[in-house]
Design a protein around this motif. Structure first.
Motif, PDB file in Angstrom:
ATOM      1  N   THR A   1      -3.347  11.959   2.967  1.00 54.17           N
ATOM      2  CA  THR A   1      -3.457  10.673   2.296  1.00 54.17           C
ATOM      3  C   THR A   1      -3.780  10.984   0.834  1.00 54.17           C
ATOM      4  O   THR A   1      -3.909  12.151   0.450  1.00 54.17           O
ATOM      5  N   LEU A   2      -3.947   9.954   0.031  1.00 55.51           N
ATOM      6  CA  LEU A   2      -4.326  10.200  -1.370  1.00 55.51           C
ATOM      7  C   LEU A   2      -5.683  10.896  -1.446  1.00 55.51           C
ATOM      8  O   LEU A   2      -5.999  11.538  -2.440  1.00 55.51           O
TER       9      LEU A   2
ATOM     10  N   ASP B   1       2.729   1.667  -3.481  1.00 54.17           N
ATOM     11  CA  ASP B   1       1.867   2.127  -4.574  1.00 54.17           C
ATOM     12  C   ASP B   1       1.470   3.592  -4.385  1.00 54.17           C
ATOM     13  O   ASP B   1       1.499   4.387  -5.331  1.00 54.17           O
ATOM     14  N   ALA B   2       1.114   3.944  -3.151  1.00 56.10           N
ATOM     15  CA  ALA B   2       0.704   5.333  -2.897  1.00 56.10           C
ATOM     16  C   ALA B   2       1.863   6.301  -3.131  1.00 56.10           C
ATOM     17  O   ALA B   2       1.684   7.389  -3.700  1.00 56.10           O
TER      18      ALA B   2
ATOM     19  N   VAL C   1       2.465   7.191  -6.657  1.00 53.65           N
ATOM     20  CA  VAL C   1       1.540   8.222  -7.124  1.00 53.65           C
ATOM     21  C   VAL C   1       2.046   9.606  -6.719  1.00 53.65           C
ATOM     22  O   VAL C   1       2.153  10.516  -7.549  1.00 53.65           O
TER      23      VAL C   1
ATOM     24  N   LEU D   1      -4.621   4.843  -7.596  1.00 52.81           N
ATOM     25  CA  LEU D   1      -4.021   3.652  -6.988  1.00 52.81           C
ATOM     26  C   LEU D   1      -3.571   2.658  -8.050  1.00 52.81           C
ATOM     27  O   LEU D   1      -2.527   2.011  -7.918  1.00 52.81           O
ATOM     28  N   GLU D   2      -4.364   2.568  -9.112  1.00 52.94           N
ATOM     29  CA  GLU D   2      -3.983   1.666 -10.205  1.00 52.94           C
ATOM     30  C   GLU D   2      -2.713   2.193 -10.889  1.00 52.94           C
ATOM     31  O   GLU D   2      -1.817   1.420 -11.233  1.00 52.94           O
TER      32      GLU D   2
ATOM     33  N   GLY E   1      -0.371   3.920  -9.470  1.00 51.04           N
ATOM     34  CA  GLY E   1       0.730   3.620  -8.558  1.00 51.04           C
ATOM     35  C   GLY E   1       1.203   2.187  -8.695  1.00 51.04           C
ATOM     36  O   GLY E   1       2.406   1.909  -8.771  1.00 51.04           O
ATOM     37  N   GLU E   2       0.259   1.273  -8.747  1.00 51.56           N
ATOM     38  CA  GLU E   2       0.614  -0.141  -8.868  1.00 51.56           C
ATOM     39  C   GLU E   2       1.263  -0.425 -10.228  1.00 51.56           C
ATOM     40  O   GLU E   2       2.205  -1.214 -10.332  1.00 51.56           O
TER      41      GLU E   2
ATOM     42  N   ALA F   1       0.827  -1.208   0.000  1.00 55.23           N
ATOM     43  CA  ALA F   1       0.000   0.000   0.000  1.00 55.23           C
ATOM     44  C   ALA F   1       0.863   1.261   0.000  1.00 55.23           C
ATOM     45  O   ALA F   1       0.607   2.211  -0.749  1.00 55.23           O
TER      46      ALA F   1
ATOM     47  N   GLU G   1      -9.417   5.516  -7.254  1.00 55.18           N
ATOM     48  CA  GLU G   1      -9.166   4.159  -7.748  1.00 55.18           C
ATOM     49  C   GLU G   1      -8.148   4.198  -8.882  1.00 55.18           C
ATOM     50  O   GLU G   1      -7.246   3.372  -8.974  1.00 55.18           O
TER      51      GLU G   1
ATOM     52  N   GLN H   1      -5.876  13.599  -4.278  1.00 55.47           N
ATOM     53  CA  GLN H   1      -6.714  13.309  -5.447  1.00 55.47           C
ATOM     54  C   GLN H   1      -7.516  14.515  -5.939  1.00 55.47           C
ATOM     55  O   GLN H   1      -7.522  14.796  -7.151  1.00 55.47           O
TER      56      GLN H   1
END
Lengths: 616, 156
Positions: A518-519, A499-500, A503, A540-541, A543-544, A496, A537, A523
């Motif tokens: 936080t994100l 990934d964050a 971003v 986060l995608e 970031g991953e 977590a 969402e 965002q």
């Protein structure tokens, strides 16, 4: 829209500069800065390329919020294949250079090839030109900055440069902008010097506009600023003590790496802490700290501006070091101090000044000196190697002298310039290098903070706290408190955070905001500035996707699951004091779980299904 | 009540939020190079200083203007530049002893602080209180109070 949509491509071999449109499909998948420039790099270079060959590329990149009023929105990154590790390198810096690049109308600059002679890039809005650098080659960054300001007769230009260390091939050379802000880690400066590029000189007067929804953007920006102001860490701790607010905290929980990570607590920590920087010195009746200072747009202002005591042995009769400049951050204080056993605050401040003056990563420098001290203790490095210098743990003189030598690439400084892994291999004790994938550890011992062990082992640029800072959760309780001494749940936690952070590093914002944000706070700022759909969402995608793309590059470069490990010392020599007494890092309990959570094979390769899901 | 910008350099961190707020208010761009307030960084002494027009009562810029393009705003007391009247001669930039009126080559006119019509964006954006908008007759009040407190050895 956030982006300027302009990319500058500088072919150093031919000396040509071209403008090309930003690939908006990629921007939509990778956002900006770290993610987007890494995508360009991955597409354009062979993963097996020699990092110091002309075939490697070097990208200066901004994020969509760089140059805007979003708090901390002044960041840029340098992306390349790193010479210290051979892994993908992305090094992030603040100061004012990133916003200047954006204000000149550019999202990124891609350097390719190698110049036949030393040059620097001068950019004034649309105008870009490679200029002769023979006058500044061989000079320090501070000298070069002075000369370039005089030559261009413009006090408002912003400059990033490499120092003599990079020219001399030191493998952990930084790119320093605005005199003391640095793209510090992984040796990105070494790559720049290998291309015969001494400096990037920028002047941008076009400003940053094209915000998709200005009203919503200013609302989100103001809400974000309020969260930072109201938070105890970003509103009070960081402005007052800088990142050095952590020195005593981390020492108390027994996660302060000391004397090449043999110990987890340093008896001299309080003497080199953020609190100590406020204390009036006996020597000259002043405090080490002059003021805190902000990077572009930053409402936290954690930067340290320090003066060294004029009577200190390092600068007696050397007025060029009497003025104020960038002071000790936590990582520099730890690596140059605790890891070498040195608690002389003035000596460490001087070494830190030198790291800025000639562009060294103080973390790798301190850790490499610490490794040399252990090799000296073992009799493998002797006075014959060091030119008569005694390398004893606790010797301030050893630290300051070796820093001077490494800056100039002279004497035993050339060995230090190899970094700890190559140094320890050269002197026959490779296990004494406290590094992962060749990059030295930052200031959080993974025996006292278990999750950090996994974060280090799996970080795409080697041992680094800025790729997944589970310290936030495990020590500070952000966003929720987890027990630093247990391994359960750490695989998910590390993923977590990784990934964050990917971003945040792709927005143009500073990762230090995440002590408070936080994100959910980031965002709305991204969504209001950038065209397209930027839901939580989707971020986060992204970031991953970035994390997996970097991983695939490293795998293709030759890294395997075997490299996802820690030095033997941290896995088998338990902490001797503090709350973690008796514990080593239990990486093996976390790593298989992590691969599973990531959707990777037991060999650490992203599964086909994972790649398909992320469009890789 | 007329109000004035109160600048306290010792609180400034050099973040440039004020410069961005100013340029955004006036140019709809985040562009420090077009800001009417400037932050100076005296690097070697570790000091920052925000600086802008103090709205002189007997304003040199106003008196020097040959076309009467600089006028007093009755509501705020600011000396406002009438863009449609300004001919870009720059005499005011010579007359101002403080350098706070400047030419903008994109518009061909001069620009200076106009207190944003009574809601200065710089003061709203400043995160440290280094720029505040206070009673014009009382800009020294806080400093007087601090000295009074010190001379008494009193607690707040």
């Amino acid at each position: 829209m956030g982006w300027t949509r302009n990319v500058m491509r500088v072919n150093l071999t031919s000396g040509t500069i071209k403008r090309e449109p930003l690939n908006m499909d990629w921007a939509n998948q990778y956002l900006g800065q770290r993610g987007l420039a890494s995508k360009y790099l991955v597409e354009e270079i062979d993963p097996k390329v020699d990092p110091l060959s002309p075939e490697n590329k070097l990208i200066f990149t901004t994020g969509p919020l760089t140059g805007t009023m979003a708090s901390t929105g002044g960041r840029y990154s340098v992306v390349t294949k790193g010479p210290l590790t051979g892994a993908i390198a992305c090094s992030n810096s603040g100061g004012f250079l990133g916003a200047e690049l954006k204000g000149a109308g550019w999202d990124m600059i891609i350097f390719e090839g190698k110049s036949p002679k030393p040059v620097y890039l001068y950019v004034e809005n649309d105008h870009a030109e490679l200029m002769d650098a023979s006058e500044i080659w061989g000079r320090s960054i501070w000298d070069a900055d002075h000369i370039l300001h005089a030559r261009h007769q413009d006090p408002l230009i912003r400059i990033a440069a490499v120092g003599r260390a990079a020219e001399q091939g030191c493998l952990f050379s930084a790119i320093v902008n605005d005199l003391h802000r640095a793209a510090g880690r992984s040796g990105v400066g070494t790559v720049m010097a290998s291309k015969n590029v001494k400096a990037v000189v920028l002047r941008g007067t076009r400003g940053v506009g094209n915000i998709k929804d200005p009203k919503a953007f200013m609302q989100a920006v103001n809400a974000g600023k309020k969260v930072l102001a109201d938070n105890a860490v970003t509103g009070q701790g960081l402005p007052k003590y800088g990142t050095q607010v952590l020195m005593n905290v981390i020492n108390e929980i027994g996660a302060m790496p000391t004397r090449n990570m043999r110990d987890v607590q340093f008896e001299g920590a309080s003497k080199i802490s953020g609190e100590a920087m406020h204390e009036v010195r006996a020597g000259d009746g002043r405090a080490n700290l002059v003021t805190n200072a902000a990077c572009f747009g930053c409402t936290i202002a954690c930067g340290r501006i320090s003066v060294i005591d004029k009577n200190h042995y390092t600068i007696v009769n050397r007025p060029q070091y009497w003025g104020a400049s960038g002071g000790l951050e936590y990582e520099a204080a730890w690596a140059l101090g605790s890891d070498t056993g040195v608690s002389d605050l003035e000596a460490l401040t001087y070494a830190n000044f030198l790291c800025n003056e000639d562009g060294l990563d103080p973390i790798t420098l301190g850790s490499t000196i610490a490794a040399a001290m252990e090799l000296y203790e073992a009799g493998l490095i002797t006075k014959e190697h060091t030119g008569g210098l005694e390398l004893k743990f606790g010797s301030a003189e050893a630290v300051t002298r070796l820093t001077e030598l490494t800056c100039r690439g002279e004497g035993f400084g050339r060995d230090i310039g190899l970094g700890s892994r190559r140094l320890c291999e050269k002197y026959g004790r490779p296990e004494l290098s406290m590094s992962v994938k060749g990059l030295e550890f930052p200031a959080y011992d993974p025996r006292g903070i278990q999750g950090m062990g996994l974060a280090y082992a799996t970080s795409n640029r080697g041992a680094c706290h800025l790729r997944g800072y589970t310290v936030a959760s495990e020590v500070l309780g952000i966003p929720v408190k987890t027990d630093p001494l247990v391994t359960d749940g750490k695989a998910e936690l590390v993923k977590a955070f990784q990934d964050a952070t990917s971003v945040v590093d792709s927005t143009g914002l500073c990762v230090f905001t995440t002590f408070a944000w936080t994100l959910n706070d980031i965002q709305p700022q991204v969504a209001a500035a950038c065209e397209g759909d930027w839901s939580l969402e989707k971020l986060l995608e992204v970031g991953e996707r970035i994390w997996n793309m970097e991983r695939m590059f490293n795998n293709a470069a030759g890294f395997t699951a075997k490299d996802d490990t820690l030095p033997k010392r941290l896995l088998s020599e338990p902490a001797q004091t503090g709350p973690a007494k008796g514990k080593a890092n239990d990486l093996q309990k976390m790593l298989p779980e992590y691969y599973k959570v990531r959707g990777w094979t037991p060999e650490g390769e992203p599964l086909q299904a994972t790649r398909a899901r992320l469009g890789l | 009540m007329l109000r004035a910008l109160k600048l306290e350099p010792e609180k400034c961190t050099g973040c440039l939020q004020c410069e961005m707020a100013c340029s955004y208010e006036n140019e709809q761009l985040f562009n420090p190079s077009k800001s009417r307030i400037k932050v100076f960084n005296f690097h070697d002494s570790g000091r920052f200083a925000p600086y802008t027009c103090t709205q002189c009562a007997e304003a040199w810029c106003l008196h020097s203007c040959p076309v009467e393009a600089i006028v007093i705003n009755a509501k705020t007391g600011a000396k406002d530049v009438l863009e449609e009247v300004c001919v870009g001669c720059k005499v005011c930039t010579i007359a101002c002893p403080f350098g706070t009126v400047n030419y903008n080559h994109d518009t061909g006119k001069v620009q200076k602080c106009d207190l944003c019509g009574g809601q200065p964006a710089c003061a709203e954006a400043c995160p440290t209180g280094a720029i505040t908008y206070v009673d014009i007759d009382q800009t020294g009040l806080d400093r007087m109070r601090a000295h009074a407190q010190r001379s008494l050895g009193a607690s707040a």
